[in-house]
Motif scaffolding. Structure first.
Motif, mmCIF file in Angstrom:
data_model
loop_
_atom_site.group_PDB
_atom_site.id
_atom_site.type_symbol
_atom_site.label_atom_id
_atom_site.label_comp_id
_atom_site.label_asym_id
_atom_site.label_seq_id
_atom_site.Cartn_x
_atom_site.Cartn_y
_atom_site.Cartn_z
ATOM 1 N N LEU A 256 -51.105 -3.079 -18.211
ATOM 2 C CA LEU A 256 -50.944 -2.132 -17.116
ATOM 3 C C LEU A 256 -50.959 -0.688 -17.617
ATOM 4 O O LEU A 256 -51.544 0.200 -16.981
ATOM 5 N N LEU A 257 -50.316 -0.450 -18.750
ATOM 6 C CA LEU A 257 -50.284 0.906 -19.296
ATOM 7 C C LEU A 257 -51.686 1.378 -19.663
ATOM 8 O O LEU A 257 -52.044 2.534 -19.425
ATOM 9 N N TYR A 258 -52.490 0.494 -20.231
ATOM 10 C CA TYR A 258 -53.854 0.880 -20.590
ATOM 11 C C TYR A 258 -54.649 1.276 -19.350
ATOM 12 O O TYR A 258 -55.421 2.247 -19.368
ATOM 13 N N GLN A 259 -54.467 0.523 -18.288
ATOM 14 C CA GLN A 259 -55.279 0.765 -17.093
ATOM 15 C C GLN A 259 -54.973 2.097 -16.414
ATOM 16 O O GLN A 259 -55.783 2.583 -15.616
ATOM 17 N N PHE A 260 -53.846 2.694 -16.712
ATOM 18 C CA PHE A 260 -53.495 3.956 -16.061
ATOM 19 C C PHE A 260 -54.512 5.047 -16.376
ATOM 20 O O PHE A 260 -55.043 5.703 -15.470
ATOM 21 N N TRP A 261 -54.842 5.237 -17.633
ATOM 22 C CA TRP A 261 -55.633 6.404 -18.034
ATOM 23 C C TRP A 261 -57.101 6.323 -17.622
ATOM 24 O O TRP A 261 -57.792 7.348 -17.589
ATOM 25 N N ILE A 262 -57.585 5.143 -17.256
ATOM 26 C CA ILE A 262 -59.002 5.012 -16.908
ATOM 27 C C ILE A 262 -59.285 5.420 -15.460
ATOM 28 O O ILE A 262 -60.434 5.438 -15.035
ATOM 29 N N HIS A 263 -58.247 5.786 -14.713
ATOM 30 C CA HIS A 263 -58.433 6.241 -13.334
ATOM 31 C C HIS A 263 -58.560 7.765 -13.309
ATOM 32 O O HIS A 263 -57.669 8.486 -12.831
ATOM 33 N N THR A 264 -59.653 8.267 -13.822
ATOM 34 C CA THR A 264 -59.862 9.714 -13.842
ATOM 35 C C THR A 264 -61.350 10.040 -13.901
ATOM 36 O O THR A 264 -62.143 9.259 -14.444
ATOM 37 N N GLU A 265 -61.692 11.179 -13.340
ATOM 38 C CA GLU A 265 -63.053 11.698 -13.452
ATOM 39 C C GLU A 265 -63.137 12.775 -14.531
ATOM 40 O O GLU A 265 -64.225 13.268 -14.836
ATOM 41 N N ALA A 266 -61.997 13.152 -15.103
ATOM 42 C CA ALA A 266 -61.987 14.218 -16.105
ATOM 43 C C ALA A 266 -62.629 13.771 -17.414
ATOM 44 O O ALA A 266 -63.198 14.586 -18.143
ATOM 45 N N VAL A 267 -62.526 12.478 -17.737
ATOM 46 C CA VAL A 267 -63.117 11.938 -18.967
ATOM 47 C C VAL A 267 -64.437 11.279 -18.600
ATOM 48 O O VAL A 267 -64.463 10.276 -17.887
ATOM 49 N N ARG A 268 -65.519 11.828 -19.097
ATOM 50 C CA ARG A 268 -66.837 11.299 -18.738
ATOM 51 C C ARG A 268 -67.262 10.159 -19.653
ATOM 52 O O ARG A 268 -67.879 9.187 -19.217
ATOM 53 N N SER A 269 -66.981 10.261 -20.955
ATOM 54 C CA SER A 269 -67.398 9.222 -21.897
ATOM 55 C C SER A 269 -66.545 9.305 -23.155
ATOM 56 O O SER A 269 -66.046 10.384 -23.506
ATOM 57 N N ILE A 270 -66.375 8.163 -23.820
ATOM 58 C CA ILE A 270 -65.665 8.167 -25.107
ATOM 59 C C ILE A 270 -66.577 7.640 -26.218
ATOM 60 O O ILE A 270 -66.122 7.063 -27.200
ATOM 61 N N GLY A 271 -67.874 7.847 -26.033
ATOM 62 C CA GLY A 271 -68.821 7.537 -27.097
ATOM 63 C C GLY A 271 -69.065 6.051 -27.295
ATOM 64 O O GLY A 271 -69.119 5.282 -26.333
ATOM 65 N N VAL A 276 -67.295 -1.426 -26.017
ATOM 66 C CA VAL A 276 -66.278 -2.460 -26.221
ATOM 67 C C VAL A 276 -65.136 -2.363 -25.214
ATOM 68 O O VAL A 276 -64.695 -3.372 -24.659
ATOM 69 N N LEU A 277 -64.678 -1.134 -24.978
ATOM 70 C CA LEU A 277 -63.483 -0.943 -24.163
ATOM 71 C C LEU A 277 -63.835 -0.652 -22.703
ATOM 72 O O LEU A 277 -64.901 -0.125 -22.398
ATOM 73 N N ASN A 278 -62.892 -0.996 -21.828
ATOM 74 C CA ASN A 278 -62.986 -0.528 -20.446
ATOM 75 C C ASN A 278 -62.595 0.942 -20.444
ATOM 76 O O ASN A 278 -61.570 1.316 -21.025
ATOM 77 N N THR A 279 -63.372 1.776 -19.828
ATOM 78 C CA THR A 279 -63.194 3.224 -19.902
ATOM 79 C C THR A 279 -63.216 3.827 -18.502
ATOM 80 O O THR A 279 -63.548 3.143 -17.522
ATOM 81 N N PRO A 280 -62.876 5.122 -18.381
ATOM 82 C CA PRO A 280 -62.986 5.747 -17.061
ATOM 83 C C PRO A 280 -64.362 5.578 -16.428
ATOM 84 O O PRO A 280 -64.471 5.331 -15.218
ATOM 85 N N SER A 281 -65.422 5.680 -17.225
ATOM 86 C CA SER A 281 -66.767 5.519 -16.682
ATOM 87 C C SER A 281 -66.964 4.123 -16.108
ATOM 88 O O SER A 281 -67.452 3.957 -14.982
#
Length: 378
Positions: A256-271, A276-281
């Motif tokens: 649950l803690l991980y899923q918090f930060w992916i709800h944003t439009e401020a982060v476009r990509s993490i390369g 591998v990871l679930n990301t905001p995109s």
């Protein structure tokens, strides 16, 4: 008493939301053009849903918990379910016999004729015959009580403590076991999250999280209140392979803690980690109502499950957030309950057991298309 890590993280959630809001103020966009911007009523609704999700488990344990087992409440609920099911079946037979009798007497389609001549004065919609309405309501009670009994019994019988007590395996403690618990939870979560989108009963609980037309960190807190009233693949299956219950609980919190930060439009990509990871995109796609984005990217921490099982979609266009048909309300009670009410009404409007249970167990898309078809016929 162990404190939930997600509760301890609340100050961090608030701080991160404040930081995101500050970033938006420094990078302004024309009003109404950026879905990630905070809107007061929407944010308050999301925060209310988050607070409600913390209280809901304790309320449901008090109100619904007694329905599991062999106590008086459980016996009463089972009696209601069986009695309502029997009564509905009898009423279905009576309606069928009456319809056949009228047809044999030369009266064409009794139900249709009653529908045609009995109109509701307020909106012109047809009024169903009395016997049909009674049957529908009793059927709704039968389905609702049966589903509730099954869900509570399933939850009571699949706890981590019970499963761990049935296995001779015990992997003990340590970093490897904690990692196994997180990966195992993540794998089971993928399938449960996928079922959230493919089974109406589970969608009625989960669609709360998709109800906002905005997409920012407050959206992550828009959590459901009714997860104890649905069926899940139990995460406690990890206990059968020797993972201790406390590691399963910690894995839930990390998830649950991980899923918090992916709800944003401020982060476009993490390369390259996007592979591998679930990301905001990836998660923006999941929240999008664009046709190509529906029911995609169900992963929590890892996106590899979606790539393995054919549900991955890359972010190629700006997502449109919300539901395919938005409910236009900031009332937490309506947000939490409107889909349950709609589902109950559709169950009561069905004429057969197959139709009634289909509104719970088939896909949301099937239910919505049949609702539109019924409205067109009426």
């Amino acid at each position: 008493m162990r404190l939930d890590l997600t509760v301890l993280a609340i100050p961090g959630f608030i701080g991160a939301m404040a930081a995101e809001y500050a970033w938006q103020r420094k990078h302004p966009a024309p009003p109404g053009t950026r879905a990630g911007d905070y809107e007061f009523k929407d944010t308050m609704a999301s925060l209310s849903m988050g607070l409600g999700s913390l209280v809901a488990p304790y309320v449901s344990k008090t109100l619904i918990g007694p329905l599991a087992g062999r106590g008086r409440a459980a016996r009463t609920a089972m009696t209601v379910a069986i009695g309502a099911t029997a009564a509905t079946t009898a009423l279905d037979v009576i309606r069928k016999l009456r319809s056949d009798d009228f047809g044999a007497a030369g009266v064409a389609d009794w139900d249709t004729r009653v529908l045609q001549r009995t109109q509701a004065p307020s909106d012109g919609a047809p009024v169903r015959p009395v016997l049909e309405r009674i049957t529908g309501r009793v059927a709704g009670i039968a389905v609702a009580s049966t589903a509730l009994v099954v869900a509570t019994e399933w939850g009571a019988r699949t706890t981590g403590e019970k499963f761990f007590g049935r296995t001779p395996l015990d992997l003990g403690d340590g970093a490897l076991v904690a990692t196994l618990a997180v990966l195992g939870w993540d794998f089971i979560y993928y399938w449960n999250h996928r079922l959230d989108h493919e089974v109406r009963w589970m969608w009625a609980m989960h669609e709360v999280h998709h109800s906002s037309e905005h997409y920012n960190l407050s959206t992550a807190l828009r959590q459901p209140w009714g997860d104890t009233m649905t069926l899940y693949i139990p995460y406690s299956l990890l206990a059968l392979v020797g993972v201790r219950p406390r590691h399963i609980i910690n894995a839930r919190a990390i998830n649950l803690l991980y899923q918090f930060w992916i709800h944003t439009e401020a982060v476009r990509s993490i390369g390259w980690l996007e592979k591998v990871l679930n990301t905001p995109s990836h998660h923006r796609v999941h929240h999008g109502t664009n046709s190509e984005y529906l029911d995609r990217n169900h992963g929590s921490i890892l996106i590899v499950w979606d790539k393995l099982f054919g549900t991955f979609e890359a972010e190629n266009s700006q997502p449109v957030y919300g539901l395919t048909k938005n409910i236009d309300t900031f009332n937490p009670i309506r947000i939490a309950g409107h889909e349950w009410v709609d589902m109950f009404e559709q169950v009561t409007g069905a004429d057969t057991w197959g139709g009634r249970w289909s509104y719970l167990l088939r896909s949301p898309g099937w239910a919505y298309s049949h609702r539109r078809s019924a409205a067109t016929v009426a």
